[in-house]
Design an enzyme around this catalytic site. Structure first.
Site, PDB file in Angstrom:
ATOM      1  N   HIS A  70     -51.260 -50.925  71.774  1.00  0.00           N
ATOM      2  CA  HIS A  70     -51.554 -49.777  70.485  1.00  0.00           C
ATOM      3  C   HIS A  70     -50.181 -50.261  69.433  1.00  0.00           C
ATOM      4  O   HIS A  70     -49.179 -50.544  70.011  1.00  0.00           O
ATOM      5  CB  HIS A  70     -51.082 -48.466  71.093  1.00  0.00           C
ATOM      6  N   HIS A 121     -65.706 -37.784  69.534  1.00  0.00           N
ATOM      7  CA  HIS A 121     -64.401 -37.976  69.668  1.00  0.00           C
ATOM      8  C   HIS A 121     -63.761 -36.498  69.439  1.00  0.00           C
ATOM      9  O   HIS A 121     -64.233 -35.781  68.564  1.00  0.00           O
ATOM     10  CB  HIS A 121     -64.008 -38.797  68.507  1.00  0.00           C
ATOM     11  N   ASP A 159     -54.408 -39.860  65.208  1.00  0.00           N
ATOM     12  CA  ASP A 159     -53.443 -40.004  64.076  1.00  0.00           C
ATOM     13  C   ASP A 159     -52.926 -38.860  63.302  1.00  0.00           C
ATOM     14  O   ASP A 159     -53.768 -38.074  62.922  1.00  0.00           O
ATOM     15  CB  ASP A 159     -53.974 -41.142  63.042  1.00  0.00           C
ATOM     16  N   ALA A 211     -58.130 -38.649  60.635  1.00  0.00           N
ATOM     17  CA  ALA A 211     -56.684 -38.161  61.079  1.00  0.00           C
ATOM     18  C   ALA A 211     -56.360 -36.953  61.030  1.00  0.00           C
ATOM     19  O   ALA A 211     -56.884 -36.114  59.886  1.00  0.00           O
ATOM     20  CB  ALA A 211     -55.818 -39.265  59.913  1.00  0.00           C
ATOM     21  N   GLU A 233     -70.863 -47.004  67.027  1.00  0.00           N
ATOM     22  CA  GLU A 233     -69.886 -46.068  66.557  1.00  0.00           C
ATOM     23  C   GLU A 233     -70.199 -45.833  65.195  1.00  0.00           C
ATOM     24  O   GLU A 233     -70.491 -46.781  64.334  1.00  0.00           O
ATOM     25  CB  GLU A 233     -68.483 -46.537  66.785  1.00  0.00           C
ATOM     26  N   GLN A 241     -60.203 -50.570  71.292  1.00  0.00           N
ATOM     27  CA  GLN A 241     -60.259 -51.126  69.655  1.00  0.00           C
ATOM     28  C   GLN A 241     -60.912 -52.649  69.358  1.00  0.00           C
ATOM     29  O   GLN A 241     -60.940 -53.428  70.591  1.00  0.00           O
ATOM     30  CB  GLN A 241     -58.825 -51.155  69.352  1.00  0.00           C
TER      31      GLN A 241
END
Length: 286
Positions: free
Chosen positions: A149, A77, A109, A51, A17, A175
């Site tokens: 989360h 993404h 986010d 974000a 990533e 994650q």
């Protein structure tokens, strides 16, 4: 067009990533990193989103560059936050025209500054997935949090909502976490909820205590005392880095032994730690 679901159906995947660069120097640095990692023959690479959709153009440009200039299939993404249905349709059309069909659908986010918020037609990742299914034949992944989360009221609720997402998606990436028990618990809980969709564990080699500590706090992942103690015993920054790579290698070995369908490395746009883990695990190199 390479679909991640097809890769997972035929064997393990090993993937990386990256974050989209925001400057010319950053672009050159990321290009070098990808060139250093390409001999490892990664199954795919993913490119993150800022974000509030703040890096949407940088993400798109990076994904298209990877598709055009390398042999590695990219996964883009996408977030609910800061996107209208028309914008998402336009982004997907650009990707499909370029031969890109793999996306990671995220809630996302909100921007740090509320004044930077953009309109959004979606509330949950499932809303985004539903729209993506309508507009193209995509391979869709979702995010999973082994420890829950940070915005979920409790772990049981988080697992239930994740199961709902995974029933309409093709795979998940997690994650990062540091104890294998978190991953095993996640997979077992999903199985109890009737979900056997592949869950690819995310790996974060700790090369800088402060940086990963901040990231763990934001993501809801625990920074375990045993790992902190090992890292704090390091006698120099390089020694700390070596300890972090060793701990990540041990976790990877445990995950592979436990039957994980692959490994997804959070590179922070650097290649050294990932290349060292590959070598220590004896993974194939092209």
């Amino acid at each position: 067009m390479t679909r991640i679901a097809d890769l997972l159906a035929t064997g393990r995947t090993f993937s990386f990533e990256f974050s989209p660069p925001k400057s010319a120097d950053g672009s050159m640095s990321l290009g070098r990193t990808i060139a250093e990692l390409e001999p490892l023959a990664p199954s795919f690479v993913s490119v993150t989103y800022g974000a509030g959709g703040s890096t949407r153009e940088h993400t798109r440009d990076t994904v298209l560059w990877v598709q055009r200039e390398t042999s590695i299939p990219p996964m883009a993404h996408l977030t609910c936050v800061g996107h209208t249905r028309a914008e998402i349709a336009d982004i997907i059309a650009t990707y499909v025209d370029a031969g890109i069909v793999n996306v990671l659908a995220l809630a996302g986010d909100p921007p740090k500054n509320p004044a930077d918020a953009r309109p959004s037609d979606y509330t949950y990742a499932t809303d985004l997935i539903e729209h993506l299914r309508e507009i193209s034949d995509l391979c869709i992944g979702v995010a999973a949090h082994p420890e829950g989360h940070p915005r979920s009221p409790d772990l049981a609720t988080d697992r239930r909502l994740l199961a709902e997402k995974m029933k309409v998606s093709d795979f998940a990436t997690t994650q990062f976490f540091f104890d294998i028990e978190h991953y095993v618990s996640l997979v077992n809980d999903l199985a109890d909820l009737g979900v056997d969709t592949p869950v690819i564990p995310g790996i974060m080699p700790v090369t800088n205590i402060g940086q990963v500590e901040r990231m763990a706090e934001l993501s809801g992942a625990a920074f375990p005392d045993w790992l902190r103690a090992r890292l704090e015993a390091g006698t120099s920054p390089e020694h700390v880095r070596q300890i972090g790579v060793e701990a990540a290698t041990q976790l990877c070995a445990q995950l592979l032994e436990a039957g994980a369908p692959g490994l997804h490395f959070y590179t922070l746009n650097k290649s050294t730690a990932t290349r060292e883990i590959y070598a220590q695990l004896g993974l194939p190199v092209a």
